[in-house]
Design a protein around this motif. Structure first.
Motif, mmCIF file in Angstrom:
data_model
loop_
_atom_site.group_PDB
_atom_site.id
_atom_site.type_symbol
_atom_site.label_atom_id
_atom_site.label_comp_id
_atom_site.label_asym_id
_atom_site.label_seq_id
_atom_site.Cartn_x
_atom_site.Cartn_y
_atom_site.Cartn_z
ATOM 1 N N PHE A 1 2.318 12.133 -9.694
ATOM 2 C CA PHE A 1 1.534 13.616 -9.535
ATOM 3 C C PHE A 1 2.671 14.567 -9.472
ATOM 4 N N TRP A 2 3.754 14.467 -8.653
ATOM 5 C CA TRP A 2 4.797 15.468 -8.661
ATOM 6 C C TRP A 2 5.314 15.845 -10.019
ATOM 7 N N VAL A 3 5.515 14.806 -10.814
ATOM 8 C CA VAL A 3 6.205 14.841 -11.990
ATOM 9 C C VAL A 3 5.144 15.739 -12.952
ATOM 10 N N TYR A 4 3.965 15.353 -12.759
ATOM 11 C CA TYR A 4 2.839 15.894 -13.584
ATOM 12 C C TYR A 4 2.630 17.451 -13.323
ATOM 13 N N LEU A 5 3.068 17.815 -11.865
ATOM 14 C CA LEU A 5 2.794 19.111 -11.477
ATOM 15 C C LEU A 5 3.946 19.960 -12.376
ATOM 16 N N ALA A 6 5.160 19.153 -12.166
ATOM 17 C CA ALA A 6 6.216 19.843 -12.899
ATOM 18 C C ALA A 6 6.249 20.109 -14.270
ATOM 19 N N THR A 7 5.584 19.263 -15.207
ATOM 20 C CA THR A 7 5.354 19.280 -16.221
ATOM 21 C C THR A 7 4.313 20.259 -16.777
ATOM 22 N N GLN A 8 3.523 20.811 -15.580
ATOM 23 C CA GLN A 8 2.493 21.928 -15.863
ATOM 24 C C GLN A 8 3.112 23.133 -15.408
ATOM 25 N N GLY A 9 4.222 23.454 -15.202
ATOM 26 C CA GLY A 9 4.939 24.542 -14.834
ATOM 27 C C GLY A 9 4.394 24.769 -13.265
ATOM 28 N N ILE A 10 4.159 23.855 -12.319
ATOM 29 C CA ILE A 10 3.752 24.114 -11.019
ATOM 30 C C ILE A 10 4.866 23.780 -10.355
ATOM 31 N N ASN A 11 5.422 24.464 -9.339
ATOM 32 C CA ASN A 11 6.407 23.863 -8.405
ATOM 33 C C ASN A 11 5.721 23.038 -7.560
ATOM 34 N N PRO A 12 6.101 21.779 -7.601
ATOM 35 C CA PRO A 12 5.628 20.776 -6.620
ATOM 36 C C PRO A 12 6.010 20.832 -5.168
ATOM 37 N N LYS A 13 7.204 21.674 -4.798
ATOM 38 C CA LYS A 13 7.882 21.914 -3.414
ATOM 39 C C LYS A 13 6.771 22.852 -2.895
ATOM 40 N N GLU A 14 6.087 23.627 -3.518
ATOM 41 C CA GLU A 14 5.246 24.362 -2.993
ATOM 42 C C GLU A 14 3.739 24.023 -2.854
ATOM 43 N N VAL B 1 1.204 17.969 -2.115
ATOM 44 C CA VAL B 1 1.890 16.808 -2.663
ATOM 45 C C VAL B 1 3.106 16.384 -1.918
ATOM 46 N N LYS B 2 3.963 17.477 -1.692
ATOM 47 C CA LYS B 2 5.157 17.558 -0.958
ATOM 48 C C LYS B 2 4.951 17.083 0.515
ATOM 49 N N GLN B 3 4.091 17.618 1.212
ATOM 50 C CA GLN B 3 3.615 17.228 2.666
ATOM 51 C C GLN B 3 3.233 15.617 2.562
ATOM 52 N N GLU B 4 2.464 15.264 1.512
ATOM 53 C CA GLU B 4 1.795 13.975 1.332
ATOM 54 C C GLU B 4 3.018 12.920 1.180
ATOM 55 N N LEU B 5 4.202 13.209 0.463
ATOM 56 C CA LEU B 5 5.038 12.320 0.386
ATOM 57 C C LEU B 5 5.891 12.132 1.606
ATOM 58 N N GLU B 6 6.163 13.494 2.242
ATOM 59 C CA GLU B 6 6.767 13.304 3.294
ATOM 60 C C GLU B 6 6.060 12.293 4.379
ATOM 61 N N ASP C 1 0.719 -1.232 0.038
ATOM 62 C CA ASP C 1 -0.047 0.108 -0.141
ATOM 63 C C ASP C 1 0.912 1.406 -0.113
ATOM 64 N N LEU C 2 1.939 1.218 0.744
ATOM 65 C CA LEU C 2 2.757 2.464 0.751
ATOM 66 C C LEU C 2 3.574 2.713 -0.400
ATOM 67 N N VAL C 3 4.021 1.594 -1.240
ATOM 68 C CA VAL C 3 4.667 1.901 -2.212
ATOM 69 C C VAL C 3 4.019 2.297 -3.209
ATOM 70 N N SER C 4 2.603 1.737 -3.328
ATOM 71 C CA SER C 4 1.481 2.212 -4.313
ATOM 72 C C SER C 4 1.257 3.721 -4.129
ATOM 73 N N VAL C 5 0.929 4.089 -3.001
ATOM 74 C CA VAL C 5 0.596 5.546 -2.777
ATOM 75 C C VAL C 5 1.957 6.311 -2.887
ATOM 76 N N TYR C 6 2.965 5.966 -2.590
ATOM 77 C CA TYR C 6 4.247 6.709 -2.866
ATOM 78 C C TYR C 6 4.499 7.001 -4.578
ATOM 79 N N THR C 7 4.216 6.038 -5.089
ATOM 80 C CA THR C 7 4.281 5.942 -6.682
ATOM 81 C C THR C 7 3.369 6.986 -7.196
ATOM 82 N N LEU C 8 2.011 6.903 -6.694
ATOM 83 C CA LEU C 8 0.910 7.659 -7.498
ATOM 84 C C LEU C 8 1.446 9.178 -7.086
ATOM 85 N N ASN C 9 1.942 9.365 -5.809
ATOM 86 C CA ASN C 9 2.091 10.881 -5.315
ATOM 87 C C ASN C 9 3.380 11.136 -6.136
ATOM 88 N N SER C 10 4.014 10.567 -6.380
ATOM 89 C CA SER C 10 5.581 10.938 -7.194
ATOM 90 C C SER C 10 5.275 11.137 -8.617
#
Length: 144
Positions: free
Chosen positions: A68-81, A84-89, A57-66
């Protein structure tokens, strides 16, 4: 012009190798997801113990959130802000907890009975014969 020629004009040539590697990686992720989705979740969970279920379950959720992180980056949105960053942590925290549990499970257990027998036999206990000889100093042979 072919489609390849058209695509080459849309982005700098310096990043072509990076994009090619990224495309191959996406293909690998796609294959893994297809494999994972081919088996029903309930069927998969029946084969696993609770600790392994938590890991899955954890690997699946981590993969999906990762992803989404990449998707945000491709859309020009800073994923660090982005939240999703807090969710990954948060997921990493739980992954560390599961790892600690797995490590404790693998750790060797102490056999108290065996340990007490070992200590008891390792300690020297004087008896009547040893007591007499230990009180008098040892006499060496006289040299002739």
């Amino acid at each position: 012009m072919s489609d390849d020629d058209n695509n080459m004009e849309e982005y700098p040539t310096e990043i072509h190798d990076y994009l090619t590697t990224f495309e191959k990686s996406l293909g690998s992720v796609d294959e893994m997801l297809k494999t994972m989705m081919s088996v029903s979740r309930s069927e998969l969970l029946q084969k696993l113990d609770p600790l392994e279920q938590a890991k899955l379950d954890l690997v699946s959720v981590y993969t999906l959130n990762s992803m989404f992180w990449v998707y945000l980056a491709t859309q020009g949105i800073n994923p660090k802000e982005h939240p999703v960053k807090q969710e990954l942590e948060r997921i990493r925290t739980y992954m560390n907890k599961v790892k600690e549990i797995a490590d404790k499970k693998k750790a060797s257990k102490l056999d108290k009975g065996a340990a007490s027998r070992f200590v008891k036999n390792a300690l020297w206990e004087p008896n009547a014969e040893n007591e007499h000889t230990s009180k008098t100093p040892a006499k060496g042979k006289k040299r002739q």
